[in-house]
Every structure is written in structure tokens, then in C-alpha cells.
Write a protein that holds these residues in place. Structure first.
Motif, PDB file in Angstrom:
ATOM      1  N   SER A 127     -25.103 -30.471 -11.744  1.00  0.00           N
ATOM      2  CA  SER A 127     -24.326 -29.309 -12.201  1.00  0.00           C
ATOM      3  C   SER A 127     -22.869 -29.730 -12.358  1.00  0.00           C
ATOM      4  N   HIS A 243     -16.446 -20.385 -19.823  1.00  0.00           N
ATOM      5  CA  HIS A 243     -17.584 -20.990 -19.135  1.00  0.00           C
ATOM      6  C   HIS A 243     -18.514 -19.875 -18.642  1.00  0.00           C
ATOM      7  N   GLY A 258     -26.950 -26.192  -9.602  1.00  0.00           N
ATOM      8  CA  GLY A 258     -26.253 -26.729  -8.427  1.00  0.00           C
ATOM      9  C   GLY A 258     -26.564 -25.948  -7.165  1.00  0.00           C
ATOM     10  N   SER A 260     -26.014 -22.493  -6.670  1.00  0.00           N
ATOM     11  CA  SER A 260     -25.246 -21.267  -6.419  1.00  0.00           C
ATOM     12  C   SER A 260     -25.959 -20.074  -7.038  1.00  0.00           C
TER      13      SER A 260
HETATM   14  C1  HEM Z   1     -25.339 -23.920 -20.844  1.00  0.00           C
HETATM   15  C2  HEM Z   1     -24.449 -24.640 -20.232  1.00  0.00           C
HETATM   16  C3  HEM Z   1     -23.980 -24.426 -18.822  1.00  0.00           C
HETATM   17  C4  HEM Z   1     -24.524 -23.672 -17.830  1.00  0.00           C
HETATM   18  C5  HEM Z   1     -25.792 -22.784 -17.876  1.00  0.00           C
HETATM   19  C6  HEM Z   1     -23.694 -23.843 -16.663  1.00  0.00           C
HETATM   20  C7  HEM Z   1     -23.907 -23.220 -15.454  1.00  0.00           C
HETATM   21  C8  HEM Z   1     -23.117 -23.370 -14.349  1.00  0.00           C
HETATM   22  C9  HEM Z   1     -23.341 -22.722 -13.073  1.00  0.00           C
HETATM   23  C10 HEM Z   1     -24.456 -21.708 -12.780  1.00  0.00           C
HETATM   24  C11 HEM Z   1     -22.384 -23.138 -12.215  1.00  0.00           C
HETATM   25  C12 HEM Z   1     -22.235 -22.763 -10.727  1.00  0.00           C
HETATM   26  C13 HEM Z   1     -22.719 -23.907  -9.878  1.00  0.00           C
HETATM   27  C14 HEM Z   1     -24.207 -24.071  -9.938  1.00  0.00           C
HETATM   28  O1  HEM Z   1     -24.937 -23.395  -9.225  1.00  0.00           O
HETATM   29  O2  HEM Z   1     -24.684 -24.942 -10.722  1.00  0.00           O
HETATM   30  C15 HEM Z   1     -21.535 -24.050 -12.943  1.00  0.00           C
HETATM   31  C16 HEM Z   1     -20.415 -24.679 -12.435  1.00  0.00           C
HETATM   32  C17 HEM Z   1     -19.595 -25.490 -13.155  1.00  0.00           C
HETATM   33  N1  HEM Z   1     -19.794 -25.950 -14.442  1.00  0.00           N
HETATM   34 FE1  HEM Z   1     -21.169 -25.284 -15.727  1.00  0.00          FE
HETATM   35  N2  HEM Z   1     -22.655 -24.678 -16.989  1.00  0.00           N
HETATM   36  C18 HEM Z   1     -22.798 -25.068 -18.289  1.00  0.00           C
HETATM   37  C19 HEM Z   1     -21.976 -25.938 -18.986  1.00  0.00           C
HETATM   38  C20 HEM Z   1     -20.896 -26.594 -18.464  1.00  0.00           C
HETATM   39  C21 HEM Z   1     -20.077 -27.532 -19.174  1.00  0.00           C
HETATM   40  C22 HEM Z   1     -20.225 -27.958 -20.641  1.00  0.00           C
HETATM   41  C23 HEM Z   1     -19.119 -27.965 -18.331  1.00  0.00           C
HETATM   42  C24 HEM Z   1     -18.079 -28.959 -18.668  1.00  0.00           C
HETATM   43  C25 HEM Z   1     -17.708 -29.923 -17.873  1.00  0.00           C
HETATM   44  C26 HEM Z   1     -19.335 -27.293 -17.069  1.00  0.00           C
HETATM   45  C27 HEM Z   1     -18.575 -27.458 -15.939  1.00  0.00           C
HETATM   46  C28 HEM Z   1     -18.744 -26.767 -14.762  1.00  0.00           C
HETATM   47  C29 HEM Z   1     -17.826 -26.835 -13.646  1.00  0.00           C
HETATM   48  C30 HEM Z   1     -16.548 -27.642 -13.584  1.00  0.00           C
HETATM   49  C31 HEM Z   1     -18.337 -26.014 -12.643  1.00  0.00           C
HETATM   50  C32 HEM Z   1     -17.694 -25.687 -11.304  1.00  0.00           C
HETATM   51  C33 HEM Z   1     -16.924 -24.360 -11.481  1.00  0.00           C
HETATM   52  C34 HEM Z   1     -16.360 -23.777 -10.224  1.00  0.00           C
HETATM   53  O3  HEM Z   1     -16.383 -24.429  -9.162  1.00  0.00           O
HETATM   54  O4  HEM Z   1     -15.857 -22.643 -10.295  1.00  0.00           O
HETATM   55  N3  HEM Z   1     -20.407 -26.460 -17.196  1.00  0.00           N
HETATM   56  N4  HEM Z   1     -22.010 -24.169 -14.223  1.00  0.00           N
END
Ligand code: HEM
Length: 286
Positions: A127, A243, A258, A260
Motif C-alpha cells: 500500500s 487521493h 495496507g 486500514s
Molecule cells: C486505485 C488506487 C488507490 C487506492 C484504492 C488506494 C488506497 C489507499 C488506502 C485504502 C490507503 C490507506 C492505507 C491502507 O489501508 O492501504 C492508502 C494510503 C496511501 N496511499 Fe493510496 N491508493 C491508491 C493509489 C495511490 C497512489 C497512486 C499513490 C501514490 C503514491 C498512493 C499513495 C498513498 C499514500 C502515500 C498513502 C498513505 C496516506 C496517509 O497516511 O494518510 N495511493 N491508499
């Protein structure tokens, strides 16, 4: 086709243009494109068309994050050396990079829930939450959180880098130290704060900024820097919001890879602020 028609239909190479790179530096060699373009490894079986988009979107974001870190570290060092004008030049570039990162979401927004569902099993527990560069940018800007370092126990060099940043002053800390050197009455509690903790609002500092915002022309460089910081926070929040929107349209209320809760967890990040006094001072502006 006549010679004349060919000349009009095709741009001829000029004499000075290099075409033999057997002994000379080429574009691909300088940029190490072989490495860059062979770093996309889709894992879906059978292969899913949209996985390449998913990988490239993340990789491009990581490249921009690398540049952001480079510029932010440099801005912090320049301000620590009292070179505010040069630091501002770095921050101008930071903002343009942030705009690229915000704009970039439109590409991934073309991924439908069904397309993502085909890829999701292959992402397993990976994630963006585990992006050490994203976390480094947050630490540099002031959103320190020692718990985040634990995420990188599996990778000692990354863990070490992040831990070092946790113990270093943020960009804002260096700016406040700069202000103190310039004679501004920055409270000692702010200057001596434990930099491993997230930055918290100090009322005395709001008073310092209230004087700056009451007479901008007398404090121009400081005033300008404050507004640059607000621009950076604004753009950072735009990234978080986009995002969140893309995640919402892709997985709805499903949990994240990840681990969450997903959108609920991400939404809570929108309440975080890097430069609380710069928002609080707005209440005092008349
Ligand atoms: C369809 C595409 C995406 C989905 C469904 C998605 C989903 C999520 C989710 C649900 C989280 C919360 C942590 C977890 O449980 O995984 C997260 C965190 C995060 N994602 Fe994505 N994500 C996507 C695309 C991206 C992209 C392209 C980036 C670019 C680097 C990105 C960067 C991050 C970052 C930096 C966090 C941490 C945010 C925080 O701590 O507030 N994500 N993502």
C-alpha cells in the motif's frame, strides 16, 4: 512523391544532429532508461491490461516525491543558513511539483472498480501507506509520527533515513529559528520543542505572525515565506483530497490493502495541519 512534396511532409535532419552514439553519450544512457523502463513488473495472472497504469502512476509519484525531498531538504538548509530568498526559489519549484502530483490523479481516476478488483489480489499487503518518501515529506513538513518508523523495520536503510528525519528539525522549525535570529519574539518553547513530536500550535507565535500580517510591507520576506508555506499546505491537502476521492470511487468503503479501514482512515488525515499558526493568524487579520 515529388522531392518537394517529401520535403514538406517530412522534417529533414540537420547536419549537426548527432546520430552515432557508439562512442558518445546518448539520451538513454544519460537517463539510464533501460533500468527505468524495465522496472515495471505486472504480477496479474492472467495479465490485466490496467495493471501497467497502476504501477506507472505510483512510480511517477515516487519520482516526483524524490525531487520534492531534494528541494525541501535544500530549502531547509538554505533557511538555516539565513539564505531566505534562495530558499523561496526552492519552494517555488516544490509547489510546481506538487501541482503535478495533484493533476496526476486524473489519470488513475479512469480506473473503474471492476478493473481495480482484477488487480487487487496481486497487490497483496502492499500500500502507498508504506511509501517511505511520502512519509519523509510529511516529516520534513512537520507531521512527525514515530509510529510510522515501525512500518520500515523490514528495510533498515529506509528505516534509518526516516528515523534520522524524525530527529531533525522540520522546514518550519528552521524558519522559526531564522525568525528568532532576525529578532522576532518567537517563544522559547517553540524553539526548544522536541522535534520528534508533531508540531503543535503556540499562541505566542500567532501573536508574532499577527504583527507580520498587520504590516506586510514592513516584513515582506517573512510575510512572503508564510504565504509560500500556506500554498504548500494547501497543495498537500489537495493531494490528500484527490487521493481520497480516487480511493472512494475505486473501492468505496472497502478496507485498504495496507490493513486500514480505507476512506475513513484517509479522511482523518485532512484534519492534520503543518503550520497551525499560519491558519490561526487569519482569525486575527482585520
Ligand atoms: C486505485 C488506487 C488507490 C487506492 C484504492 C488506494 C488506497 C489507499 C488506502 C485504502 C490507503 C490507506 C492505507 C491502507 O489501508 O492501504 C492508502 C494510503 C496511501 N496511499 Fe493510496 N491508493 C491508491 C493509489 C495511490 C497512489 C497512486 C499513490 C501514490 C503514491 C498512493 C499513495 C498513498 C499514500 C502515500 C498513502 C498513505 C496516506 C496517509 O497516511 O494518510 N495511493 N491508499
Amino acid at each position: 512523391m515529388s522531392d518537394d512534396a517529401l520535403r514538406r511532409a517530412q522534417r529533414a535532419l540537420e547536419e549537426g544532429i548527432s546520430t552515432d552514439f557508439s562512442q558518445a553519450m546518448s539520451y538513454g544512457a544519460y537517463l539510464d532508461l533501460d533500468t527505468l523502463l524495465s522496472a515495471q513488473h505486472p504480477r496479474s495472472e492472467p495479465p490485466q491490461h490496467d495493471e501497467l497504469l497502476f504501477i506507472i502512476q505510483h512510480q511517477v509519484a515516487e519520482l516526483w516525491l524524490k525531487l520534492l525531498l531534494h528541494e525541501l531538504r535544500s530549502a531547509r538548509a538554505l533557511i538555516a543558513e539565513d539564505e531566505l530568498a534562495q530558499g523561496l526559489k526552492r519552494l517555488a519549484r516544490v509547489k510546481h511539483v506538487q501541482k503535478q502530483l495533484v493533476e496526476q490523479w486524473d489519470v488513475l481516476a479512469t480506473l473503474t472498480p471492476s478493473e481495480y478488483a482484477q488487480i487487487r489480489p496481486f497487490l497483496a499487503t502492499s500500500s502507498g501507506f508504506q511509501s517511505h518518501q511520502y512519509r519523509s515529506v510529511e516529516f520534513l513538513l512537520g507531521n512527525k509520527n514515530a509510529d510510522m518508523v515501525r512500518v520500515f523495520e523490514h528495510d533498515p536503510p529506509q528505516r534509518e533515513l526516516l528515523d534520522r528525519l524524525l530527529h531533525e528539525p522540520t522546514l518550519y522549525d528552521e524558519f522559526l529559528r531564522f525568525l528568532a535570529r532576525r529578532g522576532y519574539a518567537v517563544p522559547a518553547a517553540v524553539l526548544e520543542r522536541d522535534v520528534t513530536l508533531p508540531y503543535r500550535l503556540d499562541e505566542g507565535l500567532v501573536t508574532v505572525f499577527a504583527a507580520v500580517y498587520a504590516a506586510p510591507s514592513e516584513h515582506w520576506g517573512v510575510y512572503e515565506t508564510c504565504e509560500e508555506f500556506v500554498d504548500i499546505e494547501d497543495l498537500f491537502q489537495q493531494w490528500r483530497f484527490r487521493h481520497l476521492q480516487v480511493v472512494t470511487r475505486t473501492i468505496g468503503r472497502k478496507s485498504g490493502t495496507g490493513g486500514s479501514s480505507g476512506v475513513d482512515f484517509l479522511r482523518r488525515a485532512l484534519d492534520l495541519t503543518f503550520f497551525p499558526e499560519l491558519y490561526e493568524v487569519r482569525v486575527r487579520v482585520e
